[in-house]
Design a protein around this motif. Structure first.
Motif, short mmCIF file in Angstrom:
data_model
loop_
_atom_site.label_atom_id
_atom_site.label_comp_id
_atom_site.label_asym_id
_atom_site.label_seq_id
_atom_site.Cartn_x
_atom_site.Cartn_y
_atom_site.Cartn_z
N UNK A 25 0.83 -1.21 0.00
CA UNK A 25 0.00 0.00 0.00
C UNK A 25 0.86 1.26 0.00
N UNK A 26 1.89 1.26 -0.84
CA UNK A 26 2.79 2.40 -0.93
C UNK A 26 2.75 2.98 -2.34
N UNK A 27 3.35 4.17 -2.49
CA UNK A 27 3.30 4.86 -3.77
C UNK A 27 1.98 5.59 -3.90
N UNK A 28 1.45 5.66 -5.12
CA UNK A 28 0.17 6.34 -5.37
C UNK A 28 -0.94 5.30 -5.54
N UNK A 29 -2.06 5.51 -4.84
CA UNK A 29 -3.17 4.57 -4.94
C UNK A 29 -4.50 5.32 -4.85
N UNK A 30 -5.52 4.77 -5.50
CA UNK A 30 -6.89 5.21 -5.32
C UNK A 30 -7.62 4.13 -4.52
N UNK A 31 -8.38 4.54 -3.51
CA UNK A 31 -9.06 3.60 -2.62
C UNK A 31 -10.56 3.70 -2.83
N UNK A 32 -11.14 2.69 -3.45
CA UNK A 32 -12.59 2.57 -3.62
C UNK A 32 -13.24 3.78 -4.29
N UNK A 33 -12.46 4.52 -5.06
CA UNK A 33 -13.02 5.67 -5.73
C UNK A 33 -13.40 6.81 -4.81
N UNK A 34 -13.07 6.70 -3.51
CA UNK A 34 -13.47 7.71 -2.53
C UNK A 34 -12.30 8.63 -2.17
N UNK A 35 -11.07 8.11 -2.28
CA UNK A 35 -9.90 8.92 -1.93
C UNK A 35 -8.69 8.39 -2.70
N UNK A 36 -7.70 9.27 -2.83
CA UNK A 36 -6.42 8.89 -3.40
C UNK A 36 -5.35 9.29 -2.40
N UNK A 37 -4.21 8.59 -2.47
CA UNK A 37 -3.15 8.99 -1.55
C UNK A 37 -1.78 8.66 -2.10
N UNK A 38 -0.80 9.35 -1.55
CA UNK A 38 0.61 9.10 -1.84
C UNK A 38 1.29 8.73 -0.52
N UNK A 39 1.87 7.55 -0.46
CA UNK A 39 2.55 7.08 0.74
C UNK A 39 3.98 6.71 0.39
N UNK A 40 4.94 7.36 1.05
CA UNK A 40 6.36 7.16 0.75
C UNK A 40 7.17 6.98 2.03
N UNK A 41 8.18 6.13 1.95
CA UNK A 41 9.13 5.94 3.04
C UNK A 41 10.43 6.67 2.73
#
Length: 261
Positions: A50-66
């Protein structure tokens, strides 16, 4: 923190600037065409975490980086430097929080976490911890979500793009947003099973008592219980959720302080 499940921290100007610069450049990334953003979700290894860029259920998007991630957006030539400043600013806070909570004396006069674990936790935390920027889409109606997906809706018809949950890491730091939505379950002792809301365990809109983009919330994750020297743990993982009115857009800025399983 022990009773209410959260604490409020006020940021100094240097820390605040470092975090907001990264929030701003990530918001600019979210404005790119979807095909451009999707290039940063093609790495299967990152997807599984669940890292990098993702869209979750069409409700939100996020960018997660270490810290140390090599595949970064290139829309901003200074993205890497801004991310590193942001990550370091967050890490200084969790380093301090770990030592305050871990060295707190329990009833027997000994610390919450045995001192021999501190170096191990900090070494692993540097490798595992991540910064996330979440963009909650403005949902028009219960049926009108991006890509046809339908959000979780409670009996009052409130949009719940992030349902009740506990984070799995040690701590989570959450920047107070300028759009209220974060709710934390208070009265943690005794804990409430599955975060069910009851008169004794209400949810509190914490952003109503904090300053947007100036204050930050620190909540507990499940792993803080693992390192407890005593059982039951003095600290409990915090049940929390995000409630938003329809037609409301929100950005959340978070730091997940974590260690491997």
């Amino acid at each position: 923190m022990h009773e209410n499940g959260f604490s409020i921290l006020t940021l100094d100007e240097e820390t605040r600037t470092s975090i907001l610069e990264y929030l701003e450049t990530t918001q600019a990334f979210f404005q790119l065409p979807q095909e451009e953003k999707s290039k940063f979700s093609e790495n299967e290894a990152m997807k599984k975490k669940n890292e990098g860029y993702l869209i979750v259920n069409g409700v939100k998007e996020y960018m997660k980086l270490k810290n140390g991630d090599s595949k970064l957006p290139n829309h901003d030539p200074a993205f890497k430097e801004k991310f590193e400043r942001c990550w370091n600013a967050f890490y200084k806070i969790v380093h301090t929080a770990l030592h305050i909570i871990g060295k707190e004396e329990m009833d027997d006069g000994l610390p919450y976490i045995e001192s021999k674990f501190f170096d191990i936790i900090e070494e692993k935390m540097k490798l595992r911890s991540s910064v996330s920027i979440l963009h909650y889409f403005p949902v028009q109606t219960p049926e009108g979500v991006v890509e046809g997906s339908v959000p979780v809706v409670d009996e009052d018809g409130v949009n719940i793009p992030s349902a009740v949950h506990q984070d799995t890491g040690l701590f989570t730091l959450i920047l107070c947003s300028d759009v209220q939505g974060l709710e934390v379950q208070v009265n943690q002792h005794p804990p409430c099973l599955y975060g069910k809301e009851t008169p004794e365990h209400p949810f509190f809109k914490v952003e109503t008592i904090a300053t947007p983009h100036q204050d930050m919330f620190c909540i507990m994750g499940r792993k803080i219980e693992i390192f407890a020297r005593q059982r039951p743990s003095h600290y409990q993982a915090t049940w929390h959720r995000v409630h938003l009115p329809y037609e409301t857009e929100r950005y959340s800025t978070l730091f997940f302080a974590d260690v491997p399983q």
